[in-house]
Design a protein around this motif. Structure first.
Motif, PDB file in Angstrom:
ATOM      1  N   TYR A 181      -4.906 -54.757 -36.200  1.00 14.59           N
ATOM      2  CA  TYR A 181      -5.052 -55.877 -35.068  1.00 14.59           C
ATOM      3  C   TYR A 181      -6.452 -56.587 -35.025  1.00 14.59           C
ATOM      4  CZ  TYR A 181      -0.958 -53.323 -33.373  1.00 14.59           C
ATOM      5  OH  TYR A 181       0.304 -52.421 -33.202  1.00 14.59           O
ATOM      6  N   PHE A 182      -7.166 -55.512 -35.113  1.00 15.69           N
ATOM      7  CA  PHE A 182      -8.670 -55.705 -34.844  1.00 15.69           C
ATOM      8  C   PHE A 182      -9.110 -56.457 -35.986  1.00 15.69           C
ATOM      9  CE2 PHE A 182     -13.051 -54.466 -36.084  1.00 15.69           C
ATOM     10  CZ  PHE A 182     -13.946 -54.474 -35.042  1.00 15.69           C
ATOM     11  N   PHE A 183      -8.710 -56.116 -37.318  1.00 10.76           N
ATOM     12  CA  PHE A 183      -9.400 -56.892 -38.521  1.00 10.76           C
ATOM     13  C   PHE A 183      -8.879 -58.295 -38.427  1.00 10.76           C
ATOM     14  CE2 PHE A 183      -9.243 -52.274 -40.513  1.00 10.76           C
ATOM     15  CZ  PHE A 183     -10.494 -52.123 -40.183  1.00 10.76           C
ATOM     16  N   LEU A 184      -7.453 -58.427 -37.959  1.00 13.73           N
ATOM     17  CA  LEU A 184      -7.000 -59.842 -37.718  1.00 13.73           C
ATOM     18  C   LEU A 184      -7.779 -60.574 -36.952  1.00 13.73           C
ATOM     19  CD1 LEU A 184      -4.509 -61.921 -38.599  1.00 13.73           C
ATOM     20  CD2 LEU A 184      -3.270 -60.777 -36.669  1.00 13.73           C
ATOM     21  N   MET A 185      -8.255 -60.203 -35.803  1.00  9.51           N
ATOM     22  CA  MET A 185      -8.995 -60.880 -34.852  1.00  9.51           C
ATOM     23  C   MET A 185     -10.388 -61.143 -35.471  1.00  9.51           C
ATOM     24  SD  MET A 185      -9.372 -62.230 -31.860  1.00  9.51           S
ATOM     25  CE  MET A 185     -10.808 -62.798 -30.829  1.00  9.51           C
ATOM     26  N   VAL A 186     -11.073 -60.309 -36.052  1.00  2.00           N
ATOM     27  CA  VAL A 186     -12.341 -60.364 -37.050  1.00  2.00           C
ATOM     28  C   VAL A 186     -12.116 -61.679 -37.940  1.00  2.00           C
ATOM     29  CG1 VAL A 186     -13.928 -59.557 -38.416  1.00  2.00           C
ATOM     30  CG2 VAL A 186     -13.178 -58.060 -36.655  1.00  2.00           C
ATOM     31  N   ASP A 205     -20.958 -62.074 -40.786  1.00  2.00           N
ATOM     32  CA  ASP A 205     -22.133 -61.193 -40.111  1.00  2.00           C
ATOM     33  C   ASP A 205     -22.271 -61.160 -38.771  1.00  2.00           C
ATOM     34  OD1 ASP A 205     -22.727 -60.602 -42.863  1.00  2.00           O
ATOM     35  OD2 ASP A 205     -24.460 -61.943 -42.923  1.00  2.00           O
ATOM     36  N   LEU A 206     -22.006 -62.223 -38.127  1.00  2.00           N
ATOM     37  CA  LEU A 206     -22.249 -62.444 -36.747  1.00  2.00           C
ATOM     38  C   LEU A 206     -21.087 -61.656 -36.258  1.00  2.00           C
ATOM     39  CD1 LEU A 206     -23.765 -66.028 -36.478  1.00  2.00           C
ATOM     40  CD2 LEU A 206     -24.779 -63.808 -35.829  1.00  2.00           C
ATOM     41  N   ALA A 207     -19.757 -62.111 -36.665  1.00  2.00           N
ATOM     42  CA  ALA A 207     -18.621 -61.556 -36.138  1.00  2.00           C
ATOM     43  C   ALA A 207     -18.673 -59.971 -36.221  1.00  2.00           C
ATOM     44  CB  ALA A 207     -17.367 -62.148 -36.624  1.00  2.00           C
ATOM     45  N   VAL A 208     -18.837 -59.572 -37.214  1.00  2.00           N
ATOM     46  CA  VAL A 208     -18.702 -58.082 -37.512  1.00  2.00           C
ATOM     47  C   VAL A 208     -19.684 -57.507 -36.744  1.00  2.00           C
ATOM     48  CG1 VAL A 208     -19.202 -56.230 -39.082  1.00  2.00           C
ATOM     49  CG2 VAL A 208     -17.926 -58.119 -39.705  1.00  2.00           C
ATOM     50  N   GLN A 209     -20.745 -57.533 -36.385  1.00  2.00           N
ATOM     51  CA  GLN A 209     -21.838 -56.970 -35.773  1.00  2.00           C
ATOM     52  C   GLN A 209     -21.454 -57.233 -34.046  1.00  2.00           C
ATOM     53  OE1 GLN A 209     -24.152 -54.968 -36.377  1.00  2.00           O
ATOM     54  NE2 GLN A 209     -24.458 -54.554 -34.357  1.00  2.00           N
ATOM     55  N   THR A 210     -20.979 -58.491 -33.873  1.00  2.00           N
ATOM     56  CA  THR A 210     -20.662 -58.672 -32.263  1.00  2.00           C
ATOM     57  C   THR A 210     -19.528 -57.642 -31.982  1.00  2.00           C
ATOM     58  OG1 THR A 210     -21.107 -60.963 -32.447  1.00  2.00           O
ATOM     59  CG2 THR A 210     -19.545 -60.702 -30.801  1.00  2.00           C
ATOM     60  N   MET A 211     -18.515 -57.503 -32.724  1.00  2.00           N
ATOM     61  CA  MET A 211     -17.582 -56.554 -32.617  1.00  2.00           C
ATOM     62  C   MET A 211     -17.929 -55.308 -32.577  1.00  2.00           C
ATOM     63  SD  MET A 211     -14.539 -58.212 -32.134  1.00  2.00           S
ATOM     64  CE  MET A 211     -13.700 -59.505 -32.399  1.00  2.00           C
ATOM     65  N   ALA A 212     -18.950 -54.814 -33.511  1.00  2.00           N
ATOM     66  CA  ALA A 212     -19.365 -53.458 -33.522  1.00  2.00           C
ATOM     67  C   ALA A 212     -20.231 -53.086 -32.101  1.00  2.00           C
ATOM     68  CB  ALA A 212     -20.182 -53.212 -34.784  1.00  2.00           C
ATOM     69  N   GLY A 213     -21.187 -54.103 -31.881  1.00  2.00           N
ATOM     70  CA  GLY A 213     -22.016 -53.983 -30.624  1.00  2.00           C
ATOM     71  C   GLY A 213     -21.049 -53.970 -29.431  1.00  2.00           C
ATOM     72  N   SER A 214     -20.210 -54.672 -29.275  1.00  2.00           N
ATOM     73  CA  SER A 214     -19.110 -54.814 -28.168  1.00  2.00           C
ATOM     74  C   SER A 214     -18.652 -53.338 -27.926  1.00  2.00           C
ATOM     75  CB  SER A 214     -18.066 -55.874 -28.220  1.00  2.00           C
ATOM     76  OG  SER A 214     -18.783 -57.187 -28.305  1.00  2.00           O
ATOM     77  N   ALA A 215     -18.038 -52.725 -29.188  1.00  2.00           N
ATOM     78  CA  ALA A 215     -17.259 -51.575 -29.080  1.00  2.00           C
ATOM     79  C   ALA A 215     -18.273 -50.591 -28.565  1.00  2.00           C
ATOM     80  CB  ALA A 215     -16.826 -51.175 -30.239  1.00  2.00           C
ATOM     81  N   GLN A 216     -19.489 -50.744 -29.046  1.00  2.00           N
ATOM     82  CA  GLN A 216     -20.265 -49.417 -28.713  1.00  2.00           C
ATOM     83  C   GLN A 216     -20.866 -49.583 -27.165  1.00  2.00           C
ATOM     84  OE1 GLN A 216     -21.631 -47.203 -30.736  1.00  2.00           O
ATOM     85  NE2 GLN A 216     -22.652 -46.102 -28.962  1.00  2.00           N
ATOM     86  N   MET A 217     -20.911 -50.675 -26.717  1.00  2.00           N
ATOM     87  CA  MET A 217     -21.155 -50.969 -25.357  1.00  2.00           C
ATOM     88  C   MET A 217     -20.037 -50.309 -24.454  1.00  2.00           C
ATOM     89  SD  MET A 217     -22.690 -55.248 -24.885  1.00  2.00           S
ATOM     90  CE  MET A 217     -22.586 -54.643 -23.053  1.00  2.00           C
ATOM     91  N   LEU A 218     -18.750 -50.563 -24.940  1.00  2.00           N
ATOM     92  CA  LEU A 218     -17.615 -50.106 -24.255  1.00  2.00           C
ATOM     93  C   LEU A 218     -17.770 -48.648 -24.277  1.00  2.00           C
ATOM     94  CD1 LEU A 218     -14.913 -50.691 -22.767  1.00  2.00           C
ATOM     95  CD2 LEU A 218     -13.978 -50.945 -24.974  1.00  2.00           C
ATOM     96  N   LEU A 219     -17.957 -48.008 -25.445  1.00  2.00           N
ATOM     97  CA  LEU A 219     -17.860 -46.711 -25.447  1.00  2.00           C
ATOM     98  C   LEU A 219     -19.029 -45.928 -24.486  1.00  2.00           C
ATOM     99  CD1 LEU A 219     -17.602 -46.205 -29.363  1.00  2.00           C
ATOM    100  CD2 LEU A 219     -16.005 -45.313 -27.596  1.00  2.00           C
TER     101      LEU A 219
END
Length: 285
Positions: A181-186, A205-219
């Motif tokens: 699901y995540f990869f489809l969203m990216v 680059d922007l989408a992948v880092q945005t997802m990674a950073g958002s996940a880290q914030m959530l954690l």
């Protein structure tokens, strides 16, 4: 350190192998059983691991991980059962861990000598990079110590939740299938960025880092709040609100996602995956 045998060199078997090695598990403590010669050769060359038969792999292993396709389960469990029966008394301490969607502990127990320790785990592919999410359900016979040992093994490659076995179909639908699901969203976000005028490289680059950073914030937010899975929906909602200024660009985008039925689509996707997991269920009945 206990020897770990992995039966099956497919995607999940390889993900576990790579994750355990990356977590510091010595290669000498890992062995793989893979029936297809070319695949066996690839794994041996890539990871410098011993790839052998089921009989040789399970000998002296404390934990045996079965990571095969559902259609291969019967033959693998049958072969494992023969070797357990023929082995010495040390095999009584061995734990069989299944990573097969729909495979119940009761079914596996019915194929093995009485009292065999069986644990069911549903991991996801990020175990390959040490950040997987795994759910664990115990069969009738594992000791608390054995369950803790299996949980500790999977904690080497991510987080572990211990759940009742009747919840494993829902686990499969949320976290087992979740990376797709995540990869489809990216993928969709990158395509939309390209349509908006970005180069594909920049959009990616922007989408992948945005997802990674958002996940880290959530954690980190969950850790700060002391939340650990139970009523955790307020945290993503809070972080979303922080990004969304009234009348701003994010609010406009979110209106479109809601109008397009994002929540309904996600719910239907999870329910469809759960239903399919139930249909694939292999029981002793």
């Amino acid at each position: 350190m206990a020897r770990i045998a992995i039966i099956g060199g497919g995607n999940m078997g390889e993900a576990m192998l790579a994750g355990l090695l990356a977590a510091g598990r010595p290669v000498k403590d890992l062995v793989v059983a893979e029936r297809y010669g070319e695949r066996a050769r690839q794994l041996a060359e890539k990871y410098s691991v011993l790839v052998t038969s089921v009989a040789d792999a399970v000998e002296n292993a404390a934990i045996v991980i079965v990571a095969v396709k559902p259609q291969d389960v019967d033959s693998v469990v049958e072969e494992y059962a023969k070797n357990v029966t023929a082995a010495s008394g040390d095999s009584a301490e061995q734990v069989l861990v299944t990573l097969v969607a729909g495979l119940t502990t009761g079914y596996v127990e019915s194929k093995l000598p009485a009292g065999a320790a069986v644990v069911r785990v549903m991991p996801n592919t990020p175990v390959k990079v040490g950040v997987g999410a795994s759910a664990l359900a115990k069969g009738r016979f594992p000791t608390n110590e054995q369950v803790e040992e299996v949980a500790a093994l999977f904690e080497c490659v991510g987080t572990v939740a211990i759940v009742p076995e009747e919840q494993m179909d829902a686990v499969t639908a949320v976290s087992g299938s979740g990376p797709a699901y995540f990869f489809l969203m990216v993928e969709a976000l990158v395509d939309a960025g390209v349509a908006a005028g970005l180069s594909r490289q920049a959009a990616t680059d922007l989408a992948v880092q945005t997802m990674a950073g958002s996940a880290q914030m959530l954690l980190e937010e969950r850790g700060a709040d002391g939340q650990s899975g139970g009523g955790s929906d307020t945290t993503p909602a809070h972080l979303r609100a922080m990004v969304t200024s009234p009348g701003g660009t994010t609010a406009a985008a979110l209106r479109e996602l809601e109008a397009g039925g994002l929540r309904t689509s996600v719910d239907r996707a999870v329910q469809a995956a759960k239903t399919r997991s139930e249909q694939l269920r292999i029981t002793s009945e």
